[in-house]
Design a protein around this motif. Structure first.
Motif, mmCIF file in Angstrom:
data_model
loop_
_atom_site.group_PDB
_atom_site.id
_atom_site.type_symbol
_atom_site.label_atom_id
_atom_site.label_comp_id
_atom_site.label_asym_id
_atom_site.label_seq_id
_atom_site.Cartn_x
_atom_site.Cartn_y
_atom_site.Cartn_z
ATOM 1 N N TYR A 5 -1.562 7.832 -11.765
ATOM 2 C CA TYR A 5 -2.855 8.296 -11.278
ATOM 3 C C TYR A 5 -2.796 9.787 -10.959
ATOM 4 O O TYR A 5 -1.738 10.333 -10.661
ATOM 5 C CB TYR A 5 -3.294 7.517 -10.035
ATOM 6 N N SER A 6 -3.958 10.432 -10.998
ATOM 7 C CA SER A 6 -4.062 11.868 -10.744
ATOM 8 C C SER A 6 -3.999 12.178 -9.259
ATOM 9 O O SER A 6 -4.541 11.437 -8.439
ATOM 10 C CB SER A 6 -5.398 12.405 -11.270
ATOM 11 N N ALA A 37 4.023 20.322 -0.370
ATOM 12 C CA ALA A 37 4.923 19.169 -0.472
ATOM 13 C C ALA A 37 4.482 18.035 0.455
ATOM 14 O O ALA A 37 4.540 16.856 0.077
ATOM 15 C CB ALA A 37 6.351 19.592 -0.156
ATOM 16 N N GLU A 38 4.037 18.377 1.659
ATOM 17 C CA GLU A 38 3.580 17.350 2.601
ATOM 18 C C GLU A 38 2.302 16.685 2.092
ATOM 19 O O GLU A 38 2.149 15.464 2.197
ATOM 20 C CB GLU A 38 3.329 17.977 3.971
ATOM 21 N N ALA A 43 -0.227 11.975 -0.257
ATOM 22 C CA ALA A 43 -1.049 11.425 -1.340
ATOM 23 C C ALA A 43 -0.323 10.277 -2.039
ATOM 24 O O ALA A 43 -0.940 9.256 -2.375
ATOM 25 C CB ALA A 43 -1.410 12.518 -2.342
ATOM 26 N N GLU A 44 0.965 10.428 -2.263
ATOM 27 C CA GLU A 44 1.739 9.353 -2.896
ATOM 28 C C GLU A 44 1.758 8.105 -2.022
ATOM 29 O O GLU A 44 1.653 6.981 -2.535
ATOM 30 C CB GLU A 44 3.161 9.830 -3.188
ATOM 31 N N LEU A 50 -3.226 2.089 -1.592
ATOM 32 C CA LEU A 50 -4.442 1.719 -2.317
ATOM 33 C C LEU A 50 -4.147 0.696 -3.414
ATOM 34 O O LEU A 50 -4.872 -0.287 -3.582
ATOM 35 C CB LEU A 50 -5.101 2.955 -2.928
ATOM 36 N N ILE A 51 -3.073 0.927 -4.146
ATOM 37 C CA ILE A 51 -2.695 0.020 -5.235
ATOM 38 C C ILE A 51 -2.302 -1.345 -4.676
ATOM 39 O O ILE A 51 -2.766 -2.385 -5.153
ATOM 40 C CB ILE A 51 -1.555 0.626 -6.079
ATOM 41 N N GLU A 52 -1.453 -1.350 -3.649
ATOM 42 C CA GLU A 52 -1.022 -2.610 -3.042
ATOM 43 C C GLU A 52 -2.212 -3.398 -2.510
ATOM 44 O O GLU A 52 -2.311 -4.609 -2.707
ATOM 45 C CB GLU A 52 -0.026 -2.344 -1.918
ATOM 46 N N SER A 53 -3.117 -2.712 -1.841
ATOM 47 C CA SER A 53 -4.292 -3.358 -1.267
ATOM 48 C C SER A 53 -5.184 -3.955 -2.353
ATOM 49 O O SER A 53 -5.656 -5.089 -2.237
ATOM 50 C CB SER A 53 -5.082 -2.355 -0.430
ATOM 51 N N ALA A 54 -5.415 -3.190 -3.415
ATOM 52 C CA ALA A 54 -6.260 -3.671 -4.511
ATOM 53 C C ALA A 54 -5.647 -4.913 -5.157
ATOM 54 O O ALA A 54 -6.354 -5.885 -5.439
ATOM 55 C CB ALA A 54 -6.461 -2.573 -5.547
ATOM 56 N N ILE A 55 -4.350 -4.897 -5.357
ATOM 57 C CA ILE A 55 -3.666 -6.044 -5.971
ATOM 58 C C ILE A 55 -3.766 -7.266 -5.060
ATOM 59 O O ILE A 55 -4.080 -8.368 -5.513
ATOM 60 C CB ILE A 55 -2.204 -5.693 -6.307
#
Length: 70
Positions: A5-6, A37-38, A43-44, A50-55
């Motif tokens: 993802y961007s 860097a922070e 963001a990572e 976000l990915i874990e929650s969506a899954i």
């Protein structure tokens, strides 16, 4: 996990910090950091959540935007 993802990181004079946007997740999906860097690290972490929650919720993940040379 490498979701491809961007992440767009820009300086904000108004906030006096770097703002990281996650465009595939909507125009209001942002985080920030005092350094570039922070902001990237934050963001990572947000992206992973976000990915874990969506899954977990059985939601479809947003389509990855890809760089295309014209």
């Amino acid at each position: 996990m490498n979701p491809n993802y961007s992440i767009i990181i820009q300086w904000s004079d108004e906030d006096n910090c770097f703002v990281a946007s996650l465009p595939e997740w909507g125009e209001f999906c942002h985080t920030h950091g005092k350094t570039y860097a922070e902001a990237l690290k934050n963001a990572e972490e947000v992206l992973e959540l976000l990915i874990e929650s969506a899954i977990e919720e059985g939601e479809t993940l947003p389509e990855v935007k890809k760089f295309v040379v014209s």
